[in-house]
Scaffold this motif. Sequence first.
Motif, PDB file in Angstrom:
ATOM      1  N   ALA A  73       0.464  -1.274   0.015  1.00 55.41           N
ATOM      2  CA  ALA A  73       0.490   0.109  -0.031  1.00 55.41           C
ATOM      3  C   ALA A  73       1.080   1.206  -0.045  1.00 55.41           C
ATOM      4  CB  ALA A  73      -1.154  -0.127   0.940  1.00 55.41           C
ATOM      5  N   ALA A  74       0.437   2.307  -1.196  1.00 60.47           N
ATOM      6  CA  ALA A  74       1.088   3.662  -1.069  1.00 60.47           C
ATOM      7  C   ALA A  74       0.852   4.640   0.177  1.00 60.47           C
ATOM      8  CB  ALA A  74       1.070   4.281  -2.451  1.00 60.47           C
ATOM      9  N   THR A  75      -0.410   4.287  -0.025  1.00 59.62           N
ATOM     10  CA  THR A  75      -0.914   5.445   1.151  1.00 59.62           C
ATOM     11  C   THR A  75      -1.224   4.633   2.540  1.00 59.62           C
ATOM     12  OG1 THR A  75      -2.848   5.037   0.161  1.00 59.62           O
ATOM     13  CG2 THR A  75      -1.003   6.506  -0.410  1.00 59.62           C
ATOM     14  N   GLY A  76      -2.095   4.988   3.776  1.00 55.28           N
ATOM     15  CA  GLY A  76      -3.077   4.145   4.447  1.00 55.28           C
ATOM     16  C   GLY A  76      -4.142   4.484   4.420  1.00 55.28           C
ATOM     17  N   ARG A  77      -5.545   4.950   3.327  1.00 53.38           N
ATOM     18  CA  ARG A  77      -6.296   5.383   2.815  1.00 53.38           C
ATOM     19  C   ARG A  77      -7.029   4.245   2.814  1.00 53.38           C
ATOM     20  NH1 ARG A  77      -4.470  10.287   0.270  1.00 53.38           N
ATOM     21  NH2 ARG A  77      -4.054   9.398  -1.498  1.00 53.38           N
ATOM     22  N   ALA A  78      -6.706   3.662   2.314  1.00 53.95           N
ATOM     23  CA  ALA A  78      -7.392   2.476   1.300  1.00 53.95           C
ATOM     24  C   ALA A  78      -8.073   1.032   3.046  1.00 53.95           C
ATOM     25  CB  ALA A  78      -6.872   1.556   0.866  1.00 53.95           C
ATOM     26  N   LYS A  79      -9.429   1.191   2.232  1.00 50.25           N
ATOM     27  CA  LYS A  79     -10.140   0.326   3.776  1.00 50.25           C
ATOM     28  C   LYS A  79     -10.335  -1.308   2.992  1.00 50.25           C
ATOM     29  CE  LYS A  79     -12.097   3.437   6.456  1.00 50.25           C
ATOM     30  NZ  LYS A  79     -13.557   4.438   6.558  1.00 50.25           N
ATOM     31  N   CYS A  80      -9.674  -1.882   4.379  1.00 47.44           N
ATOM     32  CA  CYS A  80     -10.307  -3.418   3.626  1.00 47.44           C
ATOM     33  C   CYS A  80     -11.769  -3.954   3.730  1.00 47.44           C
ATOM     34  CB  CYS A  80      -9.111  -4.852   4.758  1.00 47.44           C
ATOM     35  SG  CYS A  80      -9.463  -6.514   4.895  1.00 47.44           S
ATOM     36  N   LYS A  81     -11.928  -4.929   2.479  1.00 43.20           N
ATOM     37  CA  LYS A  81     -12.787  -5.493   1.918  1.00 43.20           C
ATOM     38  C   LYS A  81     -13.227  -6.227   2.401  1.00 43.20           C
ATOM     39  CE  LYS A  81     -15.094  -1.258   0.210  1.00 43.20           C
ATOM     40  NZ  LYS A  81     -14.145  -0.517   1.083  1.00 43.20           N
ATOM     41  N   GLY A  82     -12.152  -7.592   3.636  1.00 42.52           N
ATOM     42  CA  GLY A  82     -11.734  -8.616   4.007  1.00 42.52           C
ATOM     43  C   GLY A  82     -12.608  -9.057   4.352  1.00 42.52           C
ATOM     44  N   LEU A 136     -12.939  -6.643   8.481  1.00 39.08           N
ATOM     45  CA  LEU A 136     -14.125  -5.589   7.459  1.00 39.08           C
ATOM     46  C   LEU A 136     -13.716  -3.972   7.493  1.00 39.08           C
ATOM     47  CD1 LEU A 136     -15.723  -5.284   4.590  1.00 39.08           C
ATOM     48  CD2 LEU A 136     -18.118  -5.047   5.864  1.00 39.08           C
ATOM     49  N   ASP A 137     -14.117  -2.983   6.889  1.00 36.97           N
ATOM     50  CA  ASP A 137     -13.448  -1.456   6.770  1.00 36.97           C
ATOM     51  C   ASP A 137     -12.566  -0.863   7.904  1.00 36.97           C
ATOM     52  OD1 ASP A 137     -15.451  -1.094   5.271  1.00 36.97           O
ATOM     53  OD2 ASP A 137     -16.631  -0.484   6.088  1.00 36.97           O
TER      54      ASP A 137
END
Length: 155
Positions: free
Chosen positions: A11-20, A25-26
Motif C-alpha cells: 500500500a502506497a498510502t494508508g487510506r484504503a479500507k479492507c473489504k475483507g 471489514l473496513d
Amino acid sequence: MSEPTYIIEYAATGRAKCKGPKSCLDKTISKGDLRFGTQITIQDHPGMAWRHWSCVTATILSKIKSVDDVTGLDTLSAEDQVKVRSAIEAKINPEQDQLAVAAKAASPAKPKPAKPPKRKKKDTEDADDDGDEMMPAPRKRATKKAAAAEKSDDE
Ligand SMILES: [Zn+2]
C-alpha cells in the motif's frame, strides 16, 4: 492498456479500507501493508476493492485464472512473490487460514471432549451377580452377560 483485474502491491498510502472478512471489514490497510486489489465497477467507474493479503480468501483465489492476471507481482520482495504465487496456484492462502484458525481458537469454544467412553457395565454386572434379588431392575441383561461369563469360565 486495459485496467488490470487484480493487483498485488504494498500500500502506497494508508487510506484504503479492507473489504475483507467481517473480522477485518473496513479496517484501514496501513501504508506498506501487502494488499490485494480486485477491480470493481461503481456506477460505471472502474475502481479497486482492496484487502489485506491475509484477508484474501480461497474463494477469491479460486477466481483467479492465472498468476499472470495479477499485476504487480514482480514488484514484491522475492519472498512475497513466492508466497503470493504459490497461494494463487494452490488457491489457498495459508495466511488467511491462519487467521481463520486463530479466530476459531479465540472464540470460547469448548475443548472438544473425546468421545465419552461408554461406561462399561462390568462393575454393575458384578454387583448384580452378587445381589440379584436385591436389584431386580437391570437384572435381565446383566444376568445374561454374567451367564455368558460364567460359561467361558467353565471352559
Ligand atoms: Zn483485512
